[in-house]
Structure formats: structure tokens, C-alpha cells
Enzyme design. Structure first.
Site, PDB file in Angstrom:
ATOM      1  N   SER A   9       0.824  -1.205   0.000  1.00 14.29           N
ATOM      2  CA  SER A   9       0.000   0.000   0.000  1.00 14.29           C
ATOM      3  C   SER A   9       0.863   1.262   0.000  1.00 14.29           C
ATOM      4  CB  SER A   9      -0.955  -0.033   1.199  1.00 14.29           C
ATOM      5  OG  SER A   9      -1.979   0.921   1.059  1.00 14.29           O
ATOM      6  N   LYS A  46     -23.246  16.450   6.639  1.00 15.12           N
ATOM      7  CA  LYS A  46     -22.318  16.754   7.718  1.00 15.12           C
ATOM      8  C   LYS A  46     -22.083  15.542   8.627  1.00 15.12           C
ATOM      9  CE  LYS A  46     -19.632  19.206  10.262  1.00 15.12           C
ATOM     10  NZ  LYS A  46     -18.279  19.520   9.772  1.00 15.12           N
TER      11      LYS A  46
END
Length: 328
Positions: free
Chosen positions: A158, A210
Site C-alpha cells: 500500500s 455533515k
């Protein structure tokens, strides 16, 4: 406290009784004991403060040495810089700073023939990985005569592979774990459990997204699409970096799953073009760089540095203040 002896009108002191004499003597003894005790406390605080200053001076001196004292031998050698642990940018594991400082120190030494980034990491922050990737490439471009090799040990996956792709060549042990060119974003959904328990979530937001990602609130299809778009964009940057670093050595047409996030052994990674061969830091320094002597250029951050973390320094400051208060 001042004491005055009362005198009679003729100016003579009254005769001192045994009781007055005993009181005066006891008072003098107690006052002297109090003074002695106070002097002892003051000196105790003074010596504690002196001891603390000596301790901090020794620690600062040891930390000031830093680095590797034998980092500049007279003969030709290969510089080694460690890229280990989860990729991040906190106070003690700023991988960008470690790589940059180590490489800059190596480039300053005329006896360095090559640089090896010794990689052993499962990955981590995509932002830190990209910044490190760009810094390695920048430094390489400024010092084209010094090759940079990445050598995978147990794992270079990764974000670690993201950074390794900036090297001129990548080597790995046959059993190393390499690749994992993908991005993951995970969470959990506890809304079903809350329904069973009869618990309702009360969340007030300004903006419909949100609270996106809150495990105690249901996720809308629009929010799922937003998350997926973000992951795809980050993945795209990862793929672009690997393609830039590996060029035509990458055999992605023959291996369409190379960017799927899967991992490979060192042997498999070479077949798909993620690495350039098998080896370790010793064989690469000896057979590729032709400079078998290895010197560690990793900036040193020993336990003494960790002991003097911000939290400990705050504690020391508090203790010093307390001791000074006692002195006065």
C-alpha cells in the site's frame, strides 16, 4: 516577632520568675527548630533543582549527538535509510522528514555510491505517502549520479509501495509481501443493533452530509456514492504514481488485477513488473551498487528523545515550579 521586657517606673526590669524563663527558653528552642527545618527544606529543593538541571543537561547532550557517528566513513559505501512502521506524520514517525533528512545527509557525502531505502511497512496515510513519493523523486532529480534502490523486507504494501515506486529500482525477498495498490475506507453500521435495543440517535446538523460516516445513523445512497468517488480519486492518484515510477516495466496489460489492491510475493511481484528482481540490502549493495559496505543514514530518534516528549516536558515544568514555590 519582637518581645519587650516590661520595666517598673524606676526603670528596673521586674524579677524573672522560673515560669517566665521556661517560656522564653521554650520559645527560643521552637523558633530555632522552625528555622532549621525551613533551611533544610530550602536546601532540599535547591539540590533537587540542581539534580534536575544536571539530568536535563546530560539528556540534551546525548540527544545533540543524534544520527550515526560513523555515518561518514572514508571509503566508498552504500547509504541505508529505514522506511518502517505505519506510514504517518506524527512527532516520532514523520516518514517524509526521515527520508528527506537521510537522503540529504547521504548526498552530502562524496563516498556514497548508492542509497537503499529499506522498506518494511504495511502502508498508511495516502497523503504522507504521496508527499514522500514526490520528495524522493525531487531529490533523485537533483542528484542523478547516485542511484536510489528500494529493498522490501517482510512487507512493502500500500502506502509503502507508493513511496518505493519513486526509487530507480525495487528489489524484494522471494517471500516478501508486495503491492496492495488500492484504497480502503471502513466503518461499521450499528443502526440495526440500536433498533433492537430501542435506542434512537439524535443528531443535529447544518448540511445534509455533515454527519456522513456516523455509524449510529443510516447511510443514504448519495453518501455511499460520495465515499466511493473519494476512494476512487485517491486510488487514481496511487495508480498514477506507480505508473510514473515504474514506467513500461509494469506489465498491467497482462495482469489486469495489478491495481485491484491484491498483494504479491516477491517472486510474483517481479513477474508483474512491481519489482526489478529478488535480493536484500546486502546483495543489492554488493551486486548492484558495487559498494558492499552499508552505513545507516536513518535519522536517529532514540528512547531519550521519546522520554523528553512534550508531555514529559510539561510534567518537568510543573515539578520545577512546585519546587521553586517551596523554596520561596
Amino acid at each position: 516577632m519582637n518581645y519587650r521586657i516590661r520595666r517598673d517606673p524606676n526603670g528596673e526590669a521586674p524579677p524573672q520568675t522560673d515560669e517566665n524563663w521556661e517560656r522564653a527558653t521554650l520559645r527560643d528552642v521552637l523558633l530555632e527548630a522552625y528555622r532549621e527545618q525551613r533551611r533544610a527544606r530550602v536546601w532540599k529543593a535547591v539540590w533537587r533543582g540542581v539534580g534536575l538541571l544536571v539530568f536535563l543537561s546530560v539528556m540534551a547532550g546525548l540527544m545533540g549527538k543524534g544520527g550515526n557517528e560513523d555515518a561518514k566513513p572514508n571509503g566508498a559505501h552504500t547509504a541505508v535509510i529505514d522506511l518502517v512502521g505505519e506510514i504517518g506524520g506524527d512527532e516520532y514517525t514523520d516518514h517524509v522528514a526521515i527520508l528527506r533528512e537521510g537522503m540529504e545527509a547521504a548526498y552530502e557525502n562524496k563516498n556514497v555510491k548508492a542509497i537503499i531505502i529499506r522498506a518494511n511497512s504495511p502502508g498508511g496515510s495516502p497523503v504522507v505517502s504521496n508527499v514522500a513519493f514526490e520528495e524522493v523523486r525531487r531529490l533523485k532529480a537533483e542528484h542523478k549520479d547516485i542511484p536510489v534502490y528500494a529493498v522490501a523486507e517482510d512487507m512493502c504494501a500500500s502506502g509503502c509501495y507508493y513511496i518505493a515506486a519513486a526509487a530507480d529500482k525495487i528489489y524484494a525477498d522471494p517471500s516478501s509481501i508486495v503491492g496492495s495498490i488500492g484504497v480502503v475506507g471502513s466503518s461499521f453500521d450499528a443502526t440495526g443493533l440500536m433498533d433492537k435495543l430501542g435506542i434512537k440517535r439524535r443528531t443535529r446538523t447544518a448540511g445534509s452530509n455533515k454527519g456522513m460516516g456516523d455509524p449510529f445513523s443510516p447511510e443514504t445512497p448519495e453518501q455511499i456514492a460520495i465515499w466511493q468517488q473519494m476512494l476512487n480519486e485517491i486510488h487514481g492518484e496511487f495508480i498514477k504514481a506507480v505508473r510514473t515510477g515504474r514506467g513500461n516495466r509494469l506489465k498491467e496489460k497482462e495482469n489486469p488485477d495489478v491495481f485491484s489492491g491484491r498483494v504479491y510475493t516477491g517472486l510474483q511481484a517481479q513477474k508483474v513488473g512491481l519489482t526489478d528482481g529478488t535480493g536484500n540490502i546486502y546483495s543489492v549493495a554488493r551486486d548492484v551498487a558495487k559498494a558492499p559496505e552499508l552505513v545507516d543514514y536513518t535519522p536517529q530518534q532514540d528512547e531519550l528523545t521519546r522520554l523528553l516528549s512534550r508531555r514529559l516536558r510539561a510534567e518537568v515544568k510543573t515539578q520545577v515550579s512546585a519546587w521553586l514555590d517551596k523554596m520561596w
